[in-house]
Design an enzyme around this catalytic site. Structure first.
Site, PDB file in Angstrom:
ATOM      1  N   GLU A 427       0.666  -1.110  -0.164  1.00 23.17           N
ATOM      2  CA  GLU A 427      -0.175  -0.003   0.001  1.00 23.17           C
ATOM      3  C   GLU A 427       0.860   1.449  -0.148  1.00 23.17           C
ATOM      4  O   GLU A 427       0.726   2.138   1.144  1.00 23.17           O
ATOM      5  CB  GLU A 427      -1.040  -0.075   1.239  1.00 23.17           C
ATOM      6  CG  GLU A 427      -1.801  -1.249   0.967  1.00 23.17           C
ATOM      7  CD  GLU A 427      -3.153  -1.150   2.077  1.00 23.17           C
ATOM      8  OE1 GLU A 427      -4.112  -1.606   1.686  1.00 23.17           O
ATOM      9  OE2 GLU A 427      -2.810  -0.899   3.225  1.00 23.17           O
ATOM     10  N   GLU A 492      -4.308 -10.568  -0.037  1.00 23.71           N
ATOM     11  CA  GLU A 492      -5.230 -10.492   1.217  1.00 23.71           C
ATOM     12  C   GLU A 492      -6.706 -10.726   0.803  1.00 23.71           C
ATOM     13  O   GLU A 492      -7.207 -10.134  -0.164  1.00 23.71           O
ATOM     14  CB  GLU A 492      -5.226  -9.184   1.936  1.00 23.71           C
ATOM     15  CG  GLU A 492      -3.849  -8.539   2.152  1.00 23.71           C
ATOM     16  CD  GLU A 492      -3.637  -7.250   3.204  1.00 23.71           C
ATOM     17  OE1 GLU A 492      -4.832  -6.893   3.404  1.00 23.71           O
ATOM     18  OE2 GLU A 492      -2.631  -6.567   2.794  1.00 23.71           O
TER      19      GLU A 492
HETATM   20  C1  GAL Z   1      -5.318  -3.691   3.964  1.00 21.84           C
HETATM   21  C2  GAL Z   1      -3.916  -3.735   4.333  1.00 21.84           C
HETATM   22  C3  GAL Z   1      -3.502  -4.474   5.549  1.00 21.84           C
HETATM   23  C4  GAL Z   1      -4.678  -4.116   6.706  1.00 21.84           C
HETATM   24  C5  GAL Z   1      -6.130  -4.586   6.079  1.00 21.84           C
HETATM   25  C6  GAL Z   1      -7.425  -4.274   6.599  1.00 21.84           C
HETATM   26  O1  GAL Z   1      -5.726  -2.838   3.220  1.00 21.84           O
HETATM   27  O2  GAL Z   1      -2.948  -4.412   3.501  1.00 21.84           O
HETATM   28  O3  GAL Z   1      -2.605  -4.073   6.473  1.00 21.84           O
HETATM   29  O4  GAL Z   1      -4.961  -3.145   7.034  1.00 21.84           O
HETATM   30  O5  GAL Z   1      -6.427  -4.227   4.713  1.00 21.84           O
HETATM   31  O6  GAL Z   1      -7.423  -5.021   7.908  1.00 21.84           O
HETATM   32 MG    MG Z   2      -2.329   0.006   5.171  1.00 20.54          MG
END
Ligand code: GAL
Ligand code: MG
Length: 997
Positions: A427, A492
């Site tokens: 990010e 993710e």
């Molecule tokens: C993503 C990020 C993670 C965490 C997650 C939300 O955008 O990469 O670090 O923030 O969202 O829990």
């Molecule tokens: Mg982040």
């Protein structure tokens, strides 16, 4: 002219002062080391400039505090705890950081003897957050940066025989902080190990090994690079496998760099399923160092990434360094138990989000077998929120700062076979500095893939990576409709915040179906709660609980592992969803099964299949299928030797299957369960009885009430409020309130974006049920009470017309039939409802529970892979899941009957059609109100929820909503059940009776 002078810890052009070149972490090294972990003198000041005069001189620590190293100082009583997801807790003014810059000065004396002084001295910090200066015996040695990577300093010229003073000044904020804006607690200090290395004058400084395979993927090709501190050293080397030497040699280094190449026929290959490791050892006359090597080949072929020519699927999880008492400090034991747990839960990949872990972590991944995305310590997410996301990412002056983070990671970790991708960070938008980082990585190591989700066009990455992509978008990717044809990973997904994630199966099905999709990484491993003990209260704190502002509250409580390491129901679900084997029934057959092997390398002959024919609670037949030979990615149909058996009346039959690993592995014993499956057998023999008759039911009416009663039962109704108000016998109340309609559940995190509408527009938590009619019909052996109501919520035009029919039989049973007809007399209504069902209240002493339905753990319509139908026992409290942030929990799908009791007396409730069940010692309102488990107010009764349907969980706290089919719409419904007194112990027999009405 810049208005502000750049302080050393604000200068983004400096990546270190006096810091040595990054190098590998040896697996073994014979050189002497002194651990500097333990007690240090400590002085905390509000800004570096406030350091006491002469603090770097020996003996300057009089009156200072003591602190243990490694640790984070916020959890030792200094500074303050603060959690933010994206926000920098200071103005975005790079490279400057606030003048108020919490600073910790650490001091330690170390005694070195003459023998030590014959060799060199290297001071190694494994991790210091966020930047630091080092002095030895009063002299400045260097400056280090990048919180999650080691910094080494050669301090040979600074030390002396006898006592030596080491001073480390650590800055909470530095220019590096702009690149360390990961979603986590802001924590500072020397939080990883510190050590002194007694380095030989002609030491082996660095080793680089690579084990790859030839085109047959059978023969190994080994290369090693050795970097010596001095040229002209005699050395021997060997490559061994399980203690046996495979190759060896001797040479004299001409220059400082040496290269070895060799072929190894029929090599043992490394994969996450077969983590075969070789050891490469280099010996000089006074040193022996070892690194491990795995032979495996990662390549992109025919639009897929492959390991050893096999297209693999990543069933991964995102892992942060976290401990509930220590913050970011983790021990080797904890790392090992994390890795073992991952393996036990069928996880085959881990992403080090969003920074390199401790060195030891990768040794474990090599050894236990996990594919790793190793990620550079880099995230500048806060820039997105000022709408200048590329500010430093596309600013050349920050190039070294960016590249350094990738390069040092690669140099430290490149010997680990487990690492299959280098991730440049998280990010941080995209720009020239990522182009440079990718180039630098490839120059150092072209045997692995480059990953970075923020490269949205996959311009420089080898894989196209996205996060939280909705199913619709994922399908477009899957069908190569967008972003070229690079293989896809979901770095993710499945946000595990609070209760959930639900709907994982839909993702897994996609990954398994589409070629382009090569799996994903669940967000995330841990709930980052901080353990707190206050008087008699023990609980976990999250953002805001320390008065920290701004904060993202419980957004850090989003793991599948609870802070105390209890696997959450979401983790049990994930284990089943990603299990490497799938079993389905062959249609039309009672004993034929279709088995699919989802391992990428192992044959299913490494497992044993246990089968069991169950008549609800009894095992009728069972057996074992050993040596089930199914090749990876293949399927097979097998037949179980089930023999004919006599059917018991009114009993359901299930084929329960468990697949277990045959042999012991380093993470689990032989017989360890990998997957469980239940196949309902479509056989049943119905038998009907006639209800007993007892003395005649008496009906008394008056004063707004109506009572139906005989020696077996007392049922009281309120004719004013149109409800059952009590059910029991012999003066004992079993139900303290009858069914009332309900559409609400205590908000789960995954409904955080629905909550506002649900609760402040549709007022679903404010139901009103108005009585429309009450009638009573007396027949010979039964009394039928009919109540009509209108259900709606404050100021709503939608609602339900409900008809309740209570049939009280003289034998003591009471059948309840509820029919609801959805009505809408305006326009607005919720897009969907959390649930449609009823609430009843039971005798508060009835704390012992038994049910026939899905279990043993909680289940929801989109998260029930870990549950099977069975008869289970528990207590009301035991059926609760203690989420760090209280919310709806403890639901069980498909319940056919349940009993609550006090050990002697009990209430049996038997459904006509399966219903959802929650049993709790609190109301939804108190659950909604509580911020921590200890705040949940106890109810005066056992709260019983029977759901016609409850909506799924989804993972919409960050990701996909509940699937359409798992949303409960405003709709007509019908439910029916019978309640009766049943002494504990008689419930199974009684539940099995079916009656002719
Ligand atoms: C993503 C990020 C993670 C965490 C997650 C939300 O955008 O990469 O670090 O923030 O969202 O829990
Ligand atoms: Mg982040």
């Amino acid at each position: 002219m810049a208005r502000k002078k750049v302080k050393r810890w604000e200068d983004h052009r400096i990546t270190g002062i006096g810091r040595r070149e990054a190098r590998t972490a040896f697996y073994k090294d014979s050189q002497k080391k002194i651990s500097l972990n333990g007690e240090w003198d400590f002085k905390y000041v509000d800004a570096p400039e406030l350091s006491p005069e002469g603090f770097e001189q020996s003996g300057a620590c009089e009156g200072w505090d003591k602190i243990d190293v490694p640790s984070v100082w916020q959890l030792r009583g200094y500074d303050k705890m603060h959690y933010t997801d994206v926000l920098y807790p200071f103005p975005v003014n790079p490279p400057h950081v606030p003048d108020e810059n919490p600073t910790g000065i650490y001091k330690k004396t170390v005694v070195l003897d003459e023998q030590w002084m014959e060799k060199d001295t290297v001071l190694k910090f494994h991790g210091v957050d966020s930047a630091f200066d080092v002095w030895v015996n009063g002299k400045h040695v260097g400056f280090g940066k990048v919180s999650r990577l080691p910094s080494e300093f050669d301090i040979t010229g600074f030390v002396k025989t006898g006592e030596n003073d080491i001073t480390v000044r650590v800055y909470k904020w530095s220019d590096g902080t702009y690149l360390e804006d990961q979603d986590m607690w802001w924590l500072s200090g020397i939080y990883r190990d510190v050590e002194l290395i007694n380095e030989e004058k002609n030491a082996v400084l660095d080793l680089r090994v690579n084990g790859t395979l030839d085109d047959s993927y059978k023969n190994g090709f080994f290369t090693a690079g050795i970097t010596m501190k001095q040229a002209g050293t005699n050395l021997g080397w060997k490559l061994s496998y399980k203690g046996k030497t495979v190759l060896e040699g001797e040479l004299v280094s001409e220059g400082k760099d040496i290269c070895i190449e060799a072929e190894i026929p029929e090599v043992h290959t490394w994969t996450a399923e077969t983590p075969e490791l070789y050891e490469f050892t280099v010996m000089t006359e006074n040193q022996e160092v070892t690194v491990r090597c795995g032979f495996r080949k990662i390549e992109i072929k025919d639009k897929n990434f492959r390991v050893n020519n096999q297209v693999i699927l990543l069933n991964g999880v995102n892992h942060h360094d976290y401990n509930p008492r220590e913050g970011r400090r983790v021990t080797r034991e904890q790392m090992e138990s994390d890795i073992r747990l991952m393996k036990q839960y069928n996880i085959n990949a881990v992403r080090c989000s969003h920074y390199p872990a401790n060195e030891y972590f990768y040794d474990l991944c090599d050894e236990y077998g996990l594919y790793v995305i190793n990620e550079a310590d880099l995230e500048c997410h806060g820039f997105e929120w000022v709408e200048n996301y590329t500010w430093i990412t596309d600013d050349e002056t920050w190039k070294d700062a960016y590249v350094d983070r990738s390069v040092r990671m690669v140099k430290r970790d490149r010997n680990h076979p487990s690492i299959i991708m280098w991730s440049m960070g998280n990010e941080s938008a995209f720009g020239c500095n990522f182009r440079s980082a990718a180039e630098a990585i490839r120059e150092l190591d072209d045997t692995r893939l480059v990953h970075y989700e923020g490269d949205f066009e996959a311009e420089v990455t080898d894989v196209y990576s996205t996060m939280y992509t909705r199913l619709k978008g994922l399908k477009e990717i899957a069908e190569y409709q967008i972003k070229g044809d690079k293989p896809h990973v979901m770095c993710e997904y499945g946000h595990a915040m609070g209760n959930g994630p639900g709907g994982l199966k839909a993702y897994q099905d996609m990954y398994r179906k589409y070629k382009r999709l090569q799996g994903g990484f669940l967000w995330e491993w841990y709930d980052h709660g901080i353990y707190t003990e206050e008087k008699d209260k023990k609980y976990y704190k999250y953002g805001g609980n320390y008065g920290d502002f701004p904060t993202n509250g419980n957004f850090c409580i989003d793991g599948i592992l609870m802070p105390d390491r209890t696997p959450s129901p979401g983790m049990e679900e994930y284990k089943q969803i990603i299990a490497p084997v799938e079993i389905t029934a062959v249609e039309g057959s009672m004993n034929k099964l279709q088995i699919r092997n989802y391992y990428d390398f192992l044959n299913l002959d490494t497992t044993t299949l246990y089968w069991e024919v169950k008549a609800e609670d009894q095992t009728i037949q069972d057996g074992t299928v050993e040596g089930l030979s199914v090749a990876p990615h293949e399927g097979k149909i097998i037949a179980l030797p089930i023999t004919a058996f006599e059917l018991q009346e009114n009993t359901d039959y299930y084929l329960n299957l468990t697949v277990c690993q045959k042999e012991e592995r380093n993470y689990a014993p032989a017989g360890y369960e990998i997957k469980k499956v239940q196949i309902p057998m479509q056989i049943r023999k119905d038998g009907f009885s006639v209800r007993e008759t007892a003395d005649k039911l008496q009906v008394t009416e008056g004063q707004g009430g109506l009572t139906v009663e005989n020696s077996r039962v007392t049922a009281k109704f309120s004719t004013v409020f149109g409800k059952l108000i009590s059910f029991g016998k012999d003066g004992k109340e079993y139900l303290t309130e009858g069914p009332r309609m309900n559409v609400y559940r205590a908000t789960i995190d995954n409904d955080m974006y629905k909550k506002e509408d649900w609760m402040n527009k549709y007022f679903i938590q404010k139901p009103v049920e108005e009585t429309e009619y009450v009638s009573c019909l007396k027949e010979d052996d039964k009394v039928i009470v009919r109540i009509g109501t209108f259900f709606s919520c404050y100021n709503q035009s939608w609602g339900f017309e409900c008809d309740y029919t209570y049939t009280v039989y003289s034998c003591g049973q009471m059948k309840v039939e509820i029919q609801g007809k959805a009505v809408q007399r305006g326009k607005l209504e919720p897009a969907f409802l959390p649930r449609i069902g009823v609430i009843m209240k039971g005798n508060k002493n009835f704390q012992k529970t038994m049910w026939y339905g899905m279990g043993p753990g909680e289940s929801y319509v989109d998260s029930k892979a870990a549950s099977i139908m069975g008869i289970y026992e528990n207590t009301v409290d035991g059926m609760m899941t203690d989420y760090v942030f209280p919310q709806e929990n403890g639901h069980h799908e498909q319940v056919k009957w349940f009993r609550i009791g006090d050990g002697k007396d009990g209430l049996l409730c038997k459904m006509e059609e399966k219903l959802g069940l929650n049993l709790a010692n609190y109301t939804d309102e108190s659950l909604e109100k509580a911020q921590h488990p200890f705040e949940i107010e106890k109810a005066d009764d056992v709260i019983i929820h029977l759901d016609y349907r409850q909506s799924g969980l989804g993972s919409n706290s960050c990701g996909e909503e509940q699937l359409e089919e798992n949303k409960v719409k405003l709709q007509d419904f019908a439910m029916a059940f019978t309640v009766q007194a049943a002494e504990c112990g008689t419930e199974i027999r009684k539940a099995r009776k079916q009656y002719i009405d």
